[in-house]
Scaffold this active site. Structure first.
Site, PDB file in Angstrom:
ATOM      1  N   GLU A  46      79.907  48.812  23.525  1.00  0.00           N
ATOM      2  CA  GLU A  46      80.952  47.886  23.553  1.00  0.00           C
ATOM      3  C   GLU A  46      81.480  47.701  24.772  1.00  0.00           C
ATOM      4  OE1 GLU A  46      81.342  50.052  19.458  1.00  0.00           O
ATOM      5  OE2 GLU A  46      80.798  50.631  21.559  1.00  0.00           O
ATOM      6  N   CYS A  69      84.280  53.383  17.974  1.00  0.00           N
ATOM      7  CA  CYS A  69      85.123  54.277  17.911  1.00  0.00           C
ATOM      8  C   CYS A  69      86.771  54.306  18.008  1.00  0.00           C
ATOM      9  CB  CYS A  69      84.688  55.447  18.986  1.00  0.00           C
ATOM     10  SG  CYS A  69      84.839  54.948  20.534  1.00  0.00           S
ATOM     11  N   TRP A 164      39.608  65.885  20.902  1.00  0.00           N
ATOM     12  CA  TRP A 164      41.135  65.115  20.582  1.00  0.00           C
ATOM     13  C   TRP A 164      40.809  64.703  19.197  1.00  0.00           C
ATOM     14  CZ3 TRP A 164      45.516  66.470  22.640  1.00  0.00           C
ATOM     15  CH2 TRP A 164      45.618  66.650  23.759  1.00  0.00           C
ATOM     16  N   ASP A 194      46.719  76.689  22.207  1.00  0.00           N
ATOM     17  CA  ASP A 194      46.415  75.419  22.999  1.00  0.00           C
ATOM     18  C   ASP A 194      47.299  75.551  24.456  1.00  0.00           C
ATOM     19  OD1 ASP A 194      45.307  74.763  20.520  1.00  0.00           O
ATOM     20  OD2 ASP A 194      47.118  73.578  19.893  1.00  0.00           O
ATOM     21  N   LEU A 198      54.426  70.686  26.045  1.00  0.00           N
ATOM     22  CA  LEU A 198      55.601  70.427  25.041  1.00  0.00           C
ATOM     23  C   LEU A 198      56.489  69.514  25.825  1.00  0.00           C
ATOM     24  CD1 LEU A 198      56.137  73.297  22.712  1.00  0.00           C
ATOM     25  CD2 LEU A 198      54.427  71.250  22.347  1.00  0.00           C
ATOM     26  N   GLU A 291      55.821  70.163  15.250  1.00  0.00           N
ATOM     27  CA  GLU A 291      54.672  69.962  15.687  1.00  0.00           C
ATOM     28  C   GLU A 291      53.420  70.543  15.086  1.00  0.00           C
ATOM     29  OE1 GLU A 291      53.857  68.151  19.487  1.00  0.00           O
ATOM     30  OE2 GLU A 291      55.630  66.898  19.461  1.00  0.00           O
ATOM     31  N   LEU A 297      54.672  74.459   9.430  1.00  0.00           N
ATOM     32  CA  LEU A 297      55.046  73.501   8.922  1.00  0.00           C
ATOM     33  C   LEU A 297      55.004  73.716   7.186  1.00  0.00           C
ATOM     34  CD1 LEU A 297      52.814  70.682  10.462  1.00  0.00           C
ATOM     35  CD2 LEU A 297      55.147  70.741  10.404  1.00  0.00           C
TER      36      LEU A 297
END
Length: 361
Positions: A46, A69, A164, A194, A198, A291, A297
């Site tokens: 703003e 705010c 890939w 790997d 990252l 990832e 996961l």
């Protein structure tokens, strides 16, 4: 408002733990002021728009993606600046759930005679700041599970080769997602096999002129990741979560530049990741992208810790019963117990498809 939302998206990756906000000021059908949130401690959207509009702001209409705010933080209240500038009408996409605001900003504006309207493009505004809203409500980060797989659900061949599965176009999109999150999390096996960087590559940087990479988080219960891993020599900070043992405590006591070790309780070799998320929240991490690998996961899905899913599907068949799949863990016993996605989107990148969606409550 659509223009304001596009400005808010420009701010993603630069403003955390503050929300990414966009603002547009219109006078007699002409845009006279534009702004989006700057890095923490600097100007809000703003204020940027008001500074650009100057006297043209008097009697004008402002469109802003989040309720302004109304409290003193690192910067003065935006509500005061809006009132003092003479804005006559304010359109707000979504209210701010921060207890310091939460409708109080609208009350101040209306008390000063500014007409306010709320709700235009609300869903899109919530999506842009989904990490912020989760963090404000719970104190822990918004968790995104991201992985790429073949058409038959494999993330690597039986020998472990994975380069890939997706095209460069899809990988570039994934880099963009890294750029807008606060942290990237992987398991120890991913780092060992790997040796990834990252990092968010191909972008101008986060946090202004200085390059600020997302926090890298390694879940390494047994302390197996070698200190020679490439991840430790990349720019930015790395946090390594290990099991609370005498050997790991000794490793954690060794001070290394930009590397922090934390010891967590573990169960059957898996760290207490709920506690890890709490610690990340205390570090003002609002979004974390997990990832892999499949064990990590699997834990996140088994324990219902995932908020959003990004899955790249490549039109290839890898095959092999020993080839790795993206989600490990225990899984569910019945199909009826499977996690369901809502607000599902399908996008195409080269020959791959991206399926994204949110875990149903």
């Amino acid at each position: 408002m659509a223009y304001s939302l596009s400005l808010a998206e420009l701010a993603l990756g630069y403003t955390s733990p503050n929300p990414a906000v966009g603002a547009v000021i219109v006078q007699d059908g002409i845009v006279v002021g534009l702004g989006h949130t700057q890095q923490p401690g600097s100007k809000h959207a703003e204020i940027m728009a008001l500074n650009q509009a100057k006297e043209m702001a008097r009697g004008a209409t402002m469109y802003v993606t989040l309720e302004p705010c109304c409290h003193h933080g690192r910067t003065p209240p935006c509500t005061e600046a809006i009132i003092n500038a003479g804005i006559s009408e304010l359109h707000i996409a979504v209210m701010d759930s921060n207890p310091l605001v939460a409708g109080k900003g609208i009350q101040q504006l209306e008390a000063a005679g500014v007409k306010t309207y709320v709700g235009e493009y609300e869903q899109k505004a919530r999506e842009i700041n989904e990490g912020y809203f989760k963090y404000i409500a719970s104190g822990i980060p918004f968790v995104i599970a991201k992985f790429a797989m073949s058409l038959d659900g494999k993330i690597a061949t039986r020998t472990g080769d994975s380069k890939w599965i997706t095209s460069e176009e899809a990988r570039n999109y994934a880099q963009g997602q890294r750029h807008i999150v606060d942290a990237i999390m992987v398991g120890a096996d991913t780092v060992i096999m790997d040796d990834p960087k990252l990092t968010a590559r191909g972008y101008s940087g986060k946090g202004g002129r200085m390059k600020q990479q997302p926090l890298r988080v390694i879940v390494d219960g047994k302390g197996r990741v070698p200190t020679t891993a490439r991840i430790f020599s990349e720019p930015g900070k790395t946090l390594v979560a290990v099991a609370d043992s005498s050997a790991n405590r000794e490793k954690a006591s060794v001070k290394r530049q930009n590397v922090e070790y934390i010891a967590l309780k573990s169960d059957a070799g898996m760290l207490d990741l709920r506690e890890l998320l709490k610690i990340l929240g205390q570090k003002q991490v609002t979004t974390v992208m997990v990832e892999g690998g499949s064990k990590l996961l699997g834990y996140f899905f088994d324990n219902r810790l995932v908020d959003k899913v990004l899955v790249f599907i490549a039109p290839m068949i890898i095959g092999g019963t020993e080839a790795k799949t993206p989600i490990g863990g225990s899984g569910v016993e019945k199909v009826s117990e499977a996690l369901q996605l809502k607000n599902v989107k399908l996008e195409k990148f080269g020959s791959e498809f991206l399926v994204s969606g949110y875990i149903s409550g």
